[in-house]
Design an enzyme around this catalytic site. Structure first.
Site, mmCIF file in Angstrom:
data_model
loop_
_atom_site.group_PDB
_atom_site.id
_atom_site.type_symbol
_atom_site.label_atom_id
_atom_site.label_comp_id
_atom_site.label_asym_id
_atom_site.label_seq_id
_atom_site.Cartn_x
_atom_site.Cartn_y
_atom_site.Cartn_z
ATOM 1 N N ARG A 275 172.407 128.750 56.258
ATOM 2 C CA ARG A 275 172.346 127.369 55.767
ATOM 3 C C ARG A 275 172.953 127.180 54.379
ATOM 4 O O ARG A 275 173.159 126.060 53.914
ATOM 5 C CB ARG A 275 170.886 126.890 55.768
ATOM 6 C CG ARG A 275 170.431 126.443 57.141
ATOM 7 C CD ARG A 275 168.953 126.130 57.170
ATOM 8 N NE ARG A 275 168.151 127.358 57.208
ATOM 9 C CZ ARG A 275 166.828 127.395 57.046
ATOM 10 N NH1 ARG A 275 166.171 126.288 56.818
ATOM 11 N NH2 ARG A 275 166.182 128.540 57.117
ATOM 12 N N LEU B 160 163.369 142.496 50.991
ATOM 13 C CA LEU B 160 164.164 142.166 52.177
ATOM 14 C C LEU B 160 165.269 141.176 51.796
ATOM 15 O O LEU B 160 164.988 140.090 51.302
ATOM 16 C CB LEU B 160 163.297 141.547 53.266
ATOM 17 C CG LEU B 160 162.096 142.373 53.743
ATOM 18 C CD1 LEU B 160 161.455 141.700 54.956
ATOM 19 C CD2 LEU B 160 162.484 143.815 54.076
ATOM 20 N N ASN C 265 193.721 130.288 3.649
ATOM 21 C CA ASN C 265 193.656 128.895 4.086
ATOM 22 C C ASN C 265 194.851 128.572 4.986
ATOM 23 O O ASN C 265 195.992 128.728 4.573
ATOM 24 C CB ASN C 265 193.650 127.975 2.868
ATOM 25 C CG ASN C 265 193.495 126.531 3.300
ATOM 26 O OD1 ASN C 265 192.402 126.085 3.617
ATOM 27 N ND2 ASN C 265 194.611 125.818 3.351
HETATM 28 C C1 UD1 Z 1 158.789 134.961 57.524
HETATM 29 C C2 UD1 Z 1 157.404 135.224 58.060
HETATM 30 C C3 UD1 Z 1 156.561 133.940 57.955
HETATM 31 C C4 UD1 Z 1 156.546 133.442 56.529
HETATM 32 C C5 UD1 Z 1 157.956 133.287 55.991
HETATM 33 C C6 UD1 Z 1 157.926 132.978 54.530
HETATM 34 C C7 UD1 Z 1 157.736 136.885 59.781
HETATM 35 C C8 UD1 Z 1 157.808 137.131 61.231
HETATM 36 N N1 UD1 Z 1 157.509 135.636 59.396
HETATM 37 O O1 UD1 Z 1 159.391 133.961 58.280
HETATM 38 O O2 UD1 Z 1 155.252 134.181 58.393
HETATM 39 O O3 UD1 Z 1 155.853 132.224 56.438
HETATM 40 O O4 UD1 Z 1 158.694 134.522 56.157
HETATM 41 O O5 UD1 Z 1 159.207 132.645 54.100
HETATM 42 O O6 UD1 Z 1 157.870 137.797 59.001
HETATM 43 N N2 UD1 Z 1 165.080 139.447 56.699
HETATM 44 C C9 UD1 Z 1 165.748 140.643 56.825
HETATM 45 N N3 UD1 Z 1 166.040 141.105 58.053
HETATM 46 C C10 UD1 Z 1 165.693 140.449 59.171
HETATM 47 C C11 UD1 Z 1 165.004 139.226 59.065
HETATM 48 C C12 UD1 Z 1 164.700 138.751 57.806
HETATM 49 O O7 UD1 Z 1 166.085 141.267 55.833
HETATM 50 O O8 UD1 Z 1 165.975 140.964 60.270
HETATM 51 C C13 UD1 Z 1 164.750 138.952 55.378
HETATM 52 C C14 UD1 Z 1 165.455 137.655 55.025
HETATM 53 O O9 UD1 Z 1 166.686 137.928 54.368
HETATM 54 C C15 UD1 Z 1 164.460 136.983 54.105
HETATM 55 C C16 UD1 Z 1 163.119 137.509 54.572
HETATM 56 O O10 UD1 Z 1 163.385 138.657 55.329
HETATM 57 O O11 UD1 Z 1 164.645 137.374 52.787
HETATM 58 C C17 UD1 Z 1 162.347 136.488 55.409
HETATM 59 O O12 UD1 Z 1 163.136 136.146 56.523
HETATM 60 P P1 UD1 Z 1 163.125 134.686 57.115
HETATM 61 O O13 UD1 Z 1 163.951 134.679 58.344
HETATM 62 O O14 UD1 Z 1 163.420 133.727 56.048
HETATM 63 O O15 UD1 Z 1 161.596 134.540 57.441
HETATM 64 P P2 UD1 Z 1 160.928 133.981 58.727
HETATM 65 O O16 UD1 Z 1 161.095 134.947 59.840
HETATM 66 O O17 UD1 Z 1 161.376 132.608 58.927
#
Ligand code: UD1
Ligand code: CA
Length: 460
Positions: free
Chosen positions: A17, A10, A379
């Site tokens: 940020r 993903l 040289n």
């Molecule tokens: C998610 C988990 C959480 C975990 C955390 C670890 C869920 C609902 N929660 O949190 O339990 O502790 O990861 O880091 O899954 N991404 C997409 N598309 C989206 C949303 C996210 O590709 O629509 C990708 C982001 O780029 C990232 C990863 O998924 O690489 C995780 O997304 P992020 O928003 O960081 O995770 P959380 O939802 O905060």
């Protein structure tokens, strides 16, 4: 390729940020884009079928990995981790093996860790295995709700009760799934939660409710699962990665006087018994041979350096090839297309570009050699310049074997110097010089005796 293994990474998140025009997963860590590392870890653990979900500036991400075999999937709107995996469903239609799910912004996760996770998942015949971590400060992460071995569900921070928030075991966002199960469970996800997103974590509760085995394996080293959200974490990850790369080199026989200040990109090779002094950078596709000394302040980019060379302090080397036992620097600049055949000496304030130097040729100080083909044992005197540019075009200088060039000589290219010739100091050479000749082109010296006395009478 193991047809029973596939991985989805993903990487569609915006990375707000980071405050960057560059997509988050393209930010480099030790010279490689962040996304390189999860792809590498997956491959190392046997997952060669790779599908990456991208959204933000997807074209730029794709371009960067044009050489890798990857199925790219677009998630146009970031509706949550569950939605992101749904986007990959079509690309993996018919796949019924084990699906690894990774996050593109978790670069420190190691292939070995995934291998043991896979072994555990298979032994347990689980429908879902979650990689978890014990965090001293778990806030922000999803918490693991267990009943003994069985994981019942994962509760996001924003949806957690006070009691659940006290749980220290968190979801790292890394999972193994029975593919058929997860793709069918995804169809039942809803957005009925605090963030209004499709939570991938809800698949865990669905599996447990259906009486399937859901396991959680705690990672040994929590720093491995650190996610990168801002540039402070990026720098932290870089430091961890640097230490890993440097320790691997040291274990292979490379000495580092202070490894905390040696910056070697992932993929750079360094031979045994080479000594890297503090503040050295070896970048890109660089290869350094065995028994070399690389002194402080040296920067080598996309270059190869053969065995037994000494790169002295403050030298910059880009897209150059350096043969065995050469001495370069201090403060030399080897620019793209420089080829030192071997036993060459390039001293201080010498710049080379598109220059081939035959064996044993040397230039010890203050010289520019550009667009030149130089034979063996030539040289260069101090202050020699190849005048290669006429304001419109570049021209070639050819210098054959055994030529001796006095100090302060200019070669106005195109020009060719025959073998075993001598160029007198201070000459501006505009015409070809035949072999075995002396070429000299400077005004004859005139001495006017008594001149100083007449011009400047002595003060009494
Ligand atoms: C998610 C988990 C959480 C975990 C955390 C670890 C869920 C609902 N929660 O949190 O339990 O502790 O990861 O880091 O899954 N991404 C997409 N598309 C989206 C949303 C996210 O590709 O629509 C990708 C982001 O780029 C990232 C990863 O998924 O690489 C995780 O997304 P992020 O928003 O960081 O995770 P959380 O939802 O905060
Ligand atoms: Ca989120």
């Amino acid at each position: 390729m193991d047809k029973h293994l596939a991985a989805v990474i993903l990487a569609a998140g915006k990375g707000t940020r980071m405050k960057s025009a560059l997509p988050k997963v393209l930010h480099p860590i030790c010279g490689q884009p962040m996304l390189h590392y999860p792809l590498q870890a997956a491959r190392q653990a046997g997952f060669e079928r790779l599908c990456v979900v991208i959204g933000h500036q997807s074209e730029r991400v794709r371009e960067h990995f044009a050489d890798s075999e990857i199925d790219w999937v677009e998630q146009r709107e970031q509706l949550g981790t569950g939605h992101a995996l749904m986007c990959a469903a079509e690309s993996l239609a018919g796949f019924s093996g084990t699906l690894l799910l990774l996050c593109g912004d978790v670069p420190l996760l190691e292939g070995d860790t995934l291998e043991s996770l896979l072994a555990f998942h298979r032994d347990e015949q689980a429908a879902v295995t979650v990689l978890t971590a014990e965090m001293p400060n778990p806030s922000g992460y999803g918490r693991i709700i267990r009943e003994g071995e069985q994981v019942l569900k994962i509760v996001e921070e924003k949806d957690a009760s006070e009691q659940q928030k006290r749980i220290g075991e968190i979801n790292t966002g890394t999972y193994l799934f029975a593919a058929e199960f997860v793709f069918s469970a995804l169809q039942n996800l809803n957005t009925d939660n605090a963030q209004g997103e499709y939570y991938l974590t809800d698949v865990v509760a669905a599996a447990a409710a259906a009486g399937k085995r859901v396991r959680g394996v705690c990672v040994n080293e929590p720093s491995e699962v650190m996610g990168i959200n801002d540039r402070c974490q990026l720098a932290e990850a870089e430091a961890v990665m640097r230490w890993r790369l440097n320790s691997a080199l040291m274990r292979d026989g490379v000495s580092m006087i202070d490894p905390t200040t040696v910056y070697v990109d992932a993929g750079v090779q360094v031979g045994a018994d080479t000594v890297l002094h503090p503040n050295v950078q070896l970048r890109g596709k660089t290869r350094i041979g065995a028994g070399c000394i690389v002194e402080t302040g040296v920067v080598v980019v996309d270059s190869s350096v053969a065995d037994g060379c000494q790169l002295k302090a403050g030298s910059a080397i880009e897209e150059a090839q350096i043969g065995p036992t050469c001495k370069v620097g201090p403060m030399a600049h080897l620019r793209p297309g420089t080829v030192l055949t071997g036993n060459n000496k390039i001293g201080n304030f010498v710049e080379t570009k598109k220059a081939l130097l035959g064996e044993g040729s040397q230039s010890s100080h203050l010289t520019y050699i550009g667009d030149a083909e130089v034979g063996r044992n030539v040289n260069f005197g101090c202050g020699t310049i190849t005048c290669n540019y006429d304001g419109a075009q570049k021209h070639q200088t050819t210098i054959e074997d055994d030529v001796f060039i006095g100090s302060d000589v200019q070669f106005v290219a195109p020009v060719k110097i025959g073998r075993n010739s001598l160029i007198g100091a201070g000459s501006t050479i505009t015409k070809d010089v035949p072999a075995d000749s002396l070429a000299i082109s400077r005004a004859e010296q005139k001495n006017i005796e008594g001149w100083a006395l007449r011009k400047k009478p002595k003060k009494s």
